[in-house]
Design a protein around this motif. Structure first.
Motif, PDB file in Angstrom:
ATOM      1  N   ALA A 192      39.329  63.533  28.875  1.00 35.75           N
ATOM      2  CA  ALA A 192      39.704  63.348  27.468  1.00 35.75           C
ATOM      3  C   ALA A 192      39.798  61.861  27.132  1.00 35.75           C
ATOM      4  CB  ALA A 192      41.035  64.046  27.192  1.00 35.75           C
ATOM      5  N   ALA A 193      40.315  61.061  28.056  1.00 36.13           N
ATOM      6  CA  ALA A 193      40.430  59.620  27.814  1.00 36.13           C
ATOM      7  C   ALA A 193      39.057  58.971  27.674  1.00 36.13           C
ATOM      8  CB  ALA A 193      41.218  58.967  28.952  1.00 36.13           C
ATOM      9  N   ARG A 194      38.109  59.404  28.498  1.00 36.31           N
ATOM     10  CA  ARG A 194      36.749  58.856  28.385  1.00 36.31           C
ATOM     11  C   ARG A 194      36.140  59.233  27.036  1.00 36.31           C
ATOM     12  NH1 ARG A 194      36.311  60.548  33.919  1.00 36.31           N
ATOM     13  NH2 ARG A 194      35.146  62.420  33.282  1.00 36.31           N
ATOM     14  N   GLU A 195      36.361  60.480  26.623  1.00 35.20           N
ATOM     15  CA  GLU A 195      35.802  60.946  25.345  1.00 35.20           C
ATOM     16  C   GLU A 195      36.440  60.206  24.164  1.00 35.20           C
ATOM     17  OE1 GLU A 195      33.568  63.361  24.563  1.00 35.20           O
ATOM     18  OE2 GLU A 195      33.091  64.106  26.574  1.00 35.20           O
ATOM     19  N   ARG A 196      37.734  59.943  24.274  1.00 30.88           N
ATOM     20  CA  ARG A 196      38.472  59.331  23.163  1.00 30.88           C
ATOM     21  C   ARG A 196      38.357  57.818  23.153  1.00 30.88           C
ATOM     22  NH1 ARG A 196      45.025  59.413  22.215  1.00 30.88           N
ATOM     23  NH2 ARG A 196      45.007  59.198  19.946  1.00 30.88           N
ATOM     24  N   GLY A 197      38.150  57.253  24.364  1.00 33.39           N
ATOM     25  CA  GLY A 197      38.085  55.802  24.462  1.00 33.39           C
ATOM     26  C   GLY A 197      39.434  55.147  24.637  1.00 33.39           C
ATOM     27  N   GLY A 198      40.375  55.861  25.224  1.00 35.74           N
ATOM     28  CA  GLY A 198      41.713  55.318  25.471  1.00 35.74           C
ATOM     29  C   GLY A 198      42.561  56.351  26.189  1.00 35.74           C
ATOM     30  N   GLU A 199      43.646  55.899  26.771  1.00 37.22           N
ATOM     31  CA  GLU A 199      44.504  56.787  27.551  1.00 37.22           C
ATOM     32  C   GLU A 199      44.979  57.973  26.708  1.00 37.22           C
ATOM     33  OE1 GLU A 199      48.637  56.594  30.200  1.00 37.22           O
ATOM     34  OE2 GLU A 199      47.800  54.789  29.291  1.00 37.22           O
ATOM     35  N   VAL A 200      45.078  59.114  27.358  1.00 33.43           N
ATOM     36  CA  VAL A 200      45.519  60.343  26.699  1.00 33.43           C
ATOM     37  C   VAL A 200      46.660  60.954  27.502  1.00 33.43           C
ATOM     38  CG1 VAL A 200      44.878  62.698  26.012  1.00 33.43           C
ATOM     39  CG2 VAL A 200      43.259  60.816  25.687  1.00 33.43           C
ATOM     40  N   THR A 201      47.785  61.219  26.869  1.00 33.82           N
ATOM     41  CA  THR A 201      48.894  61.915  27.506  1.00 33.82           C
ATOM     42  C   THR A 201      48.735  63.418  27.315  1.00 33.82           C
ATOM     43  OG1 THR A 201      50.303  61.917  25.537  1.00 33.82           O
ATOM     44  CG2 THR A 201      50.399  59.959  26.965  1.00 33.82           C
ATOM     45  N   ASP A 203      50.847  65.449  25.899  1.00 31.43           N
ATOM     46  CA  ASP A 203      51.229  65.803  24.533  1.00 31.43           C
ATOM     47  C   ASP A 203      50.110  65.487  23.544  1.00 31.43           C
ATOM     48  OD1 ASP A 203      53.665  66.695  25.420  1.00 31.43           O
ATOM     49  OD2 ASP A 203      54.773  64.887  24.833  1.00 31.43           O
ATOM     50  N   GLN A 204      49.439  64.356  23.742  1.00 29.34           N
ATOM     51  CA  GLN A 204      48.326  64.013  22.857  1.00 29.34           C
ATOM     52  C   GLN A 204      47.167  64.993  23.014  1.00 29.34           C
ATOM     53  OE1 GLN A 204      47.854  59.992  24.283  1.00 29.34           O
ATOM     54  NE2 GLN A 204      48.812  59.101  22.436  1.00 29.34           N
ATOM     55  N   LEU A 205      46.917  65.426  24.251  1.00 28.37           N
ATOM     56  CA  LEU A 205      45.864  66.407  24.469  1.00 28.37           C
ATOM     57  C   LEU A 205      46.211  67.723  23.779  1.00 28.37           C
ATOM     58  CD1 LEU A 205      43.207  67.191  25.932  1.00 28.37           C
ATOM     59  CD2 LEU A 205      44.641  67.991  27.828  1.00 28.37           C
ATOM     60  N   ARG A 206      47.455  68.157  23.926  1.00 30.32           N
ATOM     61  CA  ARG A 206      47.883  69.410  23.289  1.00 30.32           C
ATOM     62  C   ARG A 206      47.748  69.325  21.777  1.00 30.32           C
ATOM     63  NH1 ARG A 206      53.561  69.634  24.270  1.00 30.32           N
ATOM     64  NH2 ARG A 206      53.572  68.336  22.400  1.00 30.32           N
ATOM     65  N   ASP A 207      48.190  68.195  21.215  1.00 30.59           N
ATOM     66  CA  ASP A 207      48.087  68.030  19.758  1.00 30.59           C
ATOM     67  C   ASP A 207      46.635  67.927  19.313  1.00 30.59           C
ATOM     68  OD1 ASP A 207      50.841  68.073  19.739  1.00 30.59           O
ATOM     69  OD2 ASP A 207      51.072  65.898  19.501  1.00 30.59           O
ATOM     70  N   GLY A 208      45.817  67.214  20.100  1.00 34.04           N
ATOM     71  CA  GLY A 208      44.406  67.091  19.764  1.00 34.04           C
ATOM     72  C   GLY A 208      43.691  68.426  19.831  1.00 34.04           C
ATOM     73  N   LEU A 209      44.082  69.255  20.787  1.00 33.28           N
ATOM     74  CA  LEU A 209      43.492  70.583  20.893  1.00 33.28           C
ATOM     75  C   LEU A 209      43.900  71.440  19.701  1.00 33.28           C
ATOM     76  CD1 LEU A 209      41.792  72.330  22.827  1.00 33.28           C
ATOM     77  CD2 LEU A 209      43.937  73.054  23.904  1.00 33.28           C
ATOM     78  N   ARG A 210      45.152  71.344  19.323  1.00 27.82           N
ATOM     79  CA  ARG A 210      45.638  72.098  18.159  1.00 27.82           C
ATOM     80  C   ARG A 210      44.892  71.694  16.891  1.00 27.82           C
ATOM     81  NH1 ARG A 210      51.039  69.864  16.747  1.00 27.82           N
ATOM     82  NH2 ARG A 210      49.627  68.337  15.814  1.00 27.82           N
ATOM     83  N   ASP A 211      44.611  70.389  16.772  1.00 31.01           N
ATOM     84  CA  ASP A 211      43.924  69.879  15.579  1.00 31.01           C
ATOM     85  C   ASP A 211      42.399  69.914  15.710  1.00 31.01           C
ATOM     86  OD1 ASP A 211      46.437  69.351  14.558  1.00 31.01           O
ATOM     87  OD2 ASP A 211      46.437  67.252  15.200  1.00 31.01           O
ATOM     88  N   GLN A 212      41.913  70.479  16.825  1.00 27.43           N
ATOM     89  CA  GLN A 212      40.475  70.619  17.055  1.00 27.43           C
ATOM     90  C   GLN A 212      39.743  69.278  17.076  1.00 27.43           C
ATOM     91  OE1 GLN A 212      38.535  73.885  17.597  1.00 27.43           O
ATOM     92  NE2 GLN A 212      40.620  73.875  18.425  1.00 27.43           N
ATOM     93  N   ARG A 213      40.384  68.269  17.666  1.00 21.48           N
ATOM     94  CA  ARG A 213      39.711  66.987  17.851  1.00 21.48           C
ATOM     95  C   ARG A 213      38.612  67.155  18.897  1.00 21.48           C
ATOM     96  NH1 ARG A 213      41.393  64.363  13.382  1.00 21.48           N
ATOM     97  NH2 ARG A 213      43.673  64.185  13.291  1.00 21.48           N
ATOM     98  N   PRO A 214      37.402  66.680  18.630  1.00 25.50           N
ATOM     99  CA  PRO A 214      36.300  66.904  19.573  1.00 25.50           C
ATOM    100  C   PRO A 214      36.592  66.404  20.981  1.00 25.50           C
ATOM    101  CG  PRO A 214      35.445  66.162  17.463  1.00 25.50           C
ATOM    102  CD  PRO A 214      36.944  66.048  17.385  1.00 25.50           C
ATOM    103  N   GLY A 246      47.588  80.521  35.765  1.00 25.36           N
ATOM    104  CA  GLY A 246      48.912  80.001  35.448  1.00 25.36           C
ATOM    105  C   GLY A 246      49.006  78.531  35.775  1.00 25.36           C
ATOM    106  N   GLY A 247      50.210  78.078  36.102  1.00 27.43           N
ATOM    107  CA  GLY A 247      50.457  76.666  36.345  1.00 27.43           C
ATOM    108  C   GLY A 247      50.930  75.978  35.083  1.00 27.43           C
ATOM    109  N   GLY A 248      51.681  74.905  35.254  1.00 31.34           N
ATOM    110  CA  GLY A 248      52.292  74.238  34.114  1.00 31.34           C
ATOM    111  C   GLY A 248      51.305  73.676  33.116  1.00 31.34           C
ATOM    112  N   PHE A 249      50.181  73.145  33.594  1.00 29.75           N
ATOM    113  CA  PHE A 249      49.198  72.553  32.686  1.00 29.75           C
ATOM    114  C   PHE A 249      48.557  73.633  31.816  1.00 29.75           C
ATOM    115  CE2 PHE A 249      45.059  70.728  31.551  1.00 29.75           C
ATOM    116  CZ  PHE A 249      45.434  69.468  31.114  1.00 29.75           C
ATOM    117  N   ALA A 250      48.101  74.710  32.440  1.00 27.29           N
ATOM    118  CA  ALA A 250      47.482  75.799  31.677  1.00 27.29           C
ATOM    119  C   ALA A 250      48.488  76.459  30.746  1.00 27.29           C
ATOM    120  CB  ALA A 250      46.898  76.835  32.638  1.00 27.29           C
ATOM    121  N   ASP A 251      49.706  76.622  31.225  1.00 23.63           N
ATOM    122  CA  ASP A 251      50.732  77.293  30.430  1.00 23.63           C
ATOM    123  C   ASP A 251      51.100  76.490  29.185  1.00 23.63           C
ATOM    124  OD1 ASP A 251      52.690  79.489  30.173  1.00 23.63           O
ATOM    125  OD2 ASP A 251      54.195  77.932  30.532  1.00 23.63           O
TER     126      ASP A 251
END
Length: 312
Positions: A192-201, A203-214, A246-251
């Motif tokens: 995700a960081a490579r795609e975005r061009g900067g570090e991704v946490t 929480d940012q990944l979860r929010d980006g997924l919710r907002d359908q960021r490419p 399962g697992g925390g990341f998938a959950d």
């Protein structure tokens, strides 16, 4: 109540690459729960000191425990020494059995592979005799249950190190193309960081997924596709009807497991449909519930010596 039978005075410890979860249970008492992050740096002495402090706090609040089960991602030798643990590489060579004896000198203690324990906990919770489990977190753990028993006997099912792309990313085990190198939480965040061009946490990944960021959608889709390929391959080999993810990341990522399910379903073939993919009923706590089951099992034939316990 935990998985595997009536509550008794037991402690489960789920050891992960970045954090540790503890849960104590006893009949007629509220459970004690605590999760803490490993200290930065990965020094085994610091890690064990942090775990010891948590055990001291647990004893002060709870009292003694009758038996302890530990879910461990590390591979150990027959004497209980860590052979490899990519999540905490500095633990290589650590006398794990000895460390657990020092932590729990008065309680029968056993440890087992976290993926095996998670698979067994999910199978018993769902009433399935045959399933595969994939746990997506700091790494990708996994387990296989056939006829109600984990397989292979005497060894853990290293699902996360199935090779899914010979020309793929380098895994922290040193090999190229492992499922873990594609689908684990850190691998997904790096993509995700490579795609975005900067570090991704996370929480940012979860929010980006919710907002359908490419950048978020593409990074997660690649992980889910690799997991789906693993599910389909395991289904071809084992003919299991169910795969639990399962697992925390998938959950923690909405839509993650349904996407794995959809991709796996479309990859089935006539006469051999892919296993039905379901989210872990125990969420990100499958291994912890498996550790509690191990502690209950240990009470049936206690010993004061910390040891690796075959999971049956």
């Amino acid at each position: 109540m935990g998985v595997g039978g009536p509550d008794v005075d037991v402690l489960g410890v789920d050891v992960g690459g970045t954090k540790v979860a503890l849960r104590a249970e006893a009949t007629g008492r509220p459970a004690y729960e605590r999760t803490f992050a490993w200290p930065a740096g990965g020094d085994p002495a610091d890690d064990l000191a942090a775990l010891d402090a948590e055990v001291v706090a647990l004893r002060a609040a709870w009292g003694p425990v009758g038996a302890v089960g530990v879910a461990m991602p590390a591979i150990t030798d027959p004497d209980g020494r860590v052979l490899t643990w990519p999540g905490r590489p500095s633990w290589t060579g650590l006398d794990l059995a000895g460390a657990l004896r020092r932590l729990f000198p008065d309680s029968p203690t056993a440890y087992a592979d976290d993926g095996d324990l998670a698979a067994l906990a999910e199978a018993r919770h769902a009433g399935h005799d045959d399933l595969v489990y994939l746990g997506v977190g700091t790494g990708v753990g996994g387990g296989i249950v056939l006829a109600g028993r984990p397989v292979p006997a005497g060894a853990s099912a290293e699902v996360g190190h199935m090779v899914v792309d010979l020309h793929g990313e380098r895994c922290d085990c040193g090999r190229t193309g492992c499922l873990q190198a594609v689908a684990a939480g850190p691998a997904t965040l790096r993509r995700a960081a490579r795609e975005r061009g900067g570090e991704v946490t996370f929480d940012q990944l979860r929010d980006g997924l919710r907002d359908q960021r490419p950048w978020a959608v593409d990074a997660v889709h690649a992980s889910c596709a690799a997991l789906a390929a693993a599910v389909v391959s395991l289904g071809e080999l084992l003919a299991v009807p169910v795969a639990v993810v399962g697992g925390g990341f998938a959950d923690g990522l909405p839509g993650f497991v349904p996407l794995v399910a959809d991709l796996a379903r479309h990859a089935g073939r006539p006469g051999r449909p892919a296993p039905t993919v379901r989210a872990a009923a125990l969420g990100g706590l499958s291994s912890l519930h498996g550790a509690l089951w191990l502690a209950r099992h240990l009470r049936e034939r206690p010993t004061a010596t910390a040891r690796k316990e075959p999971v049956r």
